[in-house]
Design an enzyme around this catalytic site. Structure first.
Site, PDB file in Angstrom:
ATOM      1  CD  GLU A 249       5.289  -3.193   0.520  1.00 18.12           C
ATOM      2  OE1 GLU A 249       5.250  -4.413   0.255  1.00 18.12           O
ATOM      3  OE2 GLU A 249       4.897  -2.723   1.626  1.00 18.12           O
TER       4      GLU A 249
ATOM      5  CD  GLU B 264       2.436 -14.441  -0.764  1.00  9.91           C
ATOM      6  OE1 GLU B 264       3.618 -14.254  -0.413  1.00  9.91           O
ATOM      7  OE2 GLU B 264       1.601 -13.521  -0.839  1.00  9.91           O
TER       8      GLU B 264
ATOM      9  NE  ARG C  44       5.377 -14.529   1.787  1.00 13.72           N
ATOM     10  CZ  ARG C  44       4.717 -13.874   2.726  1.00 13.72           C
ATOM     11  NH1 ARG C  44       5.069 -14.000   3.981  1.00 13.72           N
ATOM     12  NH2 ARG C  44       3.683 -13.108   2.429  1.00 13.72           N
TER      13      ARG C  44
ATOM     14  CG  ASP D 175       1.916  -5.181  -5.864  1.00 15.15           C
ATOM     15  OD1 ASP D 175       1.582  -6.229  -6.447  1.00 15.15           O
ATOM     16  OD2 ASP D 175       2.101  -5.132  -4.625  1.00 15.15           O
TER      17      ASP D 175
END
Length: 518
Positions: A417, A149, A153, A282
């Site tokens: 998404e 993360e 980010r 994913d």
């Protein structure tokens, strides 16, 4: 000749006046039909008329796109107002309670939103955020952060903002956080731990396991590779390349599909036999393609793994729903197929379209369009017009609806998404229906998640338009990704973050394609 014409005209006029109004109307109608037939008989004339029609339509679309982009700016300003008023310098806004929550204590929403503000042309908001980065942002803190993360980010956001603005402030901050994340790679297997203390320089797995998720360790590559290129320090790229090399050769894959967990001690897959394109796996597939593009399409091993994985999806995870035959991506567990699909999987249409744009098989674009329709239906078929976190597709004959949603899965977290994939599909096809779909989604965000005092909130129940049950949380990715992709979707300028010059990381931060900047 002129005298003869005048006599004929006078006679015709007298005869015309003698006709009844019904007769006159009938003659005019016949003449009109003859005129239309004449136009239809001459293609060049109809082409000119259709050309005028196209010009009118294109001008309407430009006006429409501009007003929709302004709606996105207004949505951003409203979200930013909530953040500025109640959560300034903190990680995430809690808009209902007019407070904030901390994850890492590093101003996560502010950093995630930097390049969005720049792209949207919100210079005043950008400057106040930049001032906070310059004077208040420090990574010298005794705090545990999640490697993945923080990379996508914070490191990704700072690198992207540096490239868009040319301001070295953001590069210096990126170098600082990048170097502080490196202890995560000090593991027996070189597969990184999930958590790093950026102040102490130590790292560890989660408290409950020695595993890391496959998506997390294979979706940090774009950022660390770019950091190496900018700093001329190969250690960053070497660390993340080692992870990809190991995953490439591991046993436990199914036709290129990977399990969800990997052990940091021995470097082997765990929880084998479970294959999904949703949470925990994913972005592995996304980053195979995007690393290949980032590096100038030279790293064939990445491309081979990507192509094999897409074939694995087709062979093992692709099915159609009943009664309407929506194409969807399910999951496999110990050989048993489940018609479960996370909203997270809606990254796939955009990734497939990006691959097709980069000369991969044309049927990837066909599949992208089919899955895009499915992801749109995940919104349309809900009473609020907003997608739930997870859906289950009906496959048995006699089904009356394609989609079921369990009570525990009815929440919407303002995820990006679907609008991300809409952006790619519109950019490559120029089919305005994708813009229209995105506009519907934006309107429903405004209708069901906008908080009057500032900010937007995730909701618990997309099936209850009367009380969607707000959660009191605005994720940083709403500003970092969702609104950014909506703005880009509504733009007809293909040079606005050109997809031949930039590749987006999985948090929507554009990084340069190396070949174009060499």
């Amino acid at each position: 000749m002129l005298v003869l014409f005048s006599i004929l005209f006078s006679v015709c006029l007298q005869k015309w006046k003698q006709l009844s109004s019904l007769q006159r109307s009938l003659i005019l109608f016949i003449l009109f039909l003859l005129f239309i037939y004449g136009i239809a008989s001459y293609p060049t004339i109809t082409e000119q008329f259709s050309g005028v029609d196209r010009i009118i339509n294109s001008h309407v679309c430009v006006v429409c796109s501009a007003s929709r982009q302004e709606m996105v700016r207004e949505a951003f300003r409203h979200a930013w107002k909530g953040y500025k008023d109640f959560a300034w310098g903190h990680d995430e806004l809690r808009p209902l309670s007019k407070s904030y929550s901390e994850w890492f204590g590093l101003g996560l929403t502010l950093i995630d939103a930097l390049d969005t503000m720049w792209i949207l042309g919100l210079k005043e908001e950008f400057e106040e955020a930049k001032a906070w980065v310059a004077t208040r942002l420090t990574f010298n803190k005794n705090v545990d952060v999640n490697l993945f993360e923080s990379t996508i980010r914070i490191l990704g956001g700072l690198l992207s903002t540096y490239h868009l603005t040319g301001d070295t402030l953001f590069l210096e901050k990126a170098k600082d956080i990048g170097s502080r994340l490196m202890p995560a790679f000090n593991t027996p297997s070189k597969v990184p731990y999930s958590d790093v203390n950026i102040g102490k320089g130590t790292a560890h797995p989660p408290r409950w396991t020695s595993d890391s998720t496959v998506a997390e360790v294979t979706s940090i590559q774009l950022e660390f590779r770019e950091l190496s290129r900018l700093t001329q320090e190969p250690k960053y790229q070497a660390a993340v390349a080692e992870v990809m090399k190991q995953v490439h050769k591991l046993d436990g894959k199914l036709d290129g599909l990977v399990p969800m967990f990997i052990n940091t001690n021995n470097g082997q897959f765990t929880h084998r036999g479970i294959y999904t394109l949703g949470a925990r796996a994913d972005s592995y597939y996304e980053y195979l393609l995007k690393q290949w593009i980032q590096g100038g399409k030279k790293e064939n091993q990445l491309l081979e793994d990507y192509l094999q994985a897409i074939e694995g999806v087709k062979r093992n995870l692709l099915q159609k729903s009943a009664p309407n035959g929506l194409t969807f991506v399910g999951e496999l567990s110990q050989g048993q197929f489940s018609p479960k699909m996370d909203h997270l999987v809606c990254f796939l249409p955009g990734t497939l379209a990006l691959g097709a744009h980069n000369s991969l098989p044309a049927d990837h674009m066909d599949l992208a369009k089919q899955l895009m329709e499915t992801c749109y239906q995940m919104y349309v078929q809900m009473e609020t017009g907003l997608s739930p976190e997870i859906v289950h597709f009906n496959m048995h004959q006699g089904s009356t609806q394609d989609i079921d949603v369990k009570l525990a899965d009815r929440h919407n977290l303002l995820r990006p998404e679907t609008v991300e994939s809409l952006f790619y599909l519109y950019r490559f096809t120029q089919d305005h229906k994708y813009q229209d779909w995105g506009y519907e989604i934006l309107q429903n965000f405004n209708k069901y998640t906008k908080v009057s005092s500032g900010g937007y909130t995730s909701i618990n129940n997309v099936r209850d338009p009367d009380y969607p049950s707000p959660r009191d949380k605005m994720e940083s990715f709403f500003l970092g990704e969702t609104l950014k992709y909506l703005y880009l979707l509504f733009s007809d300028d293909t040079n606005l973050i050109s997809l031949d010059q930039y590749v987006f990381n999985t948090e929507a931060h554009p990084l340069p394609i190396w070949q174009s900047t060499a």
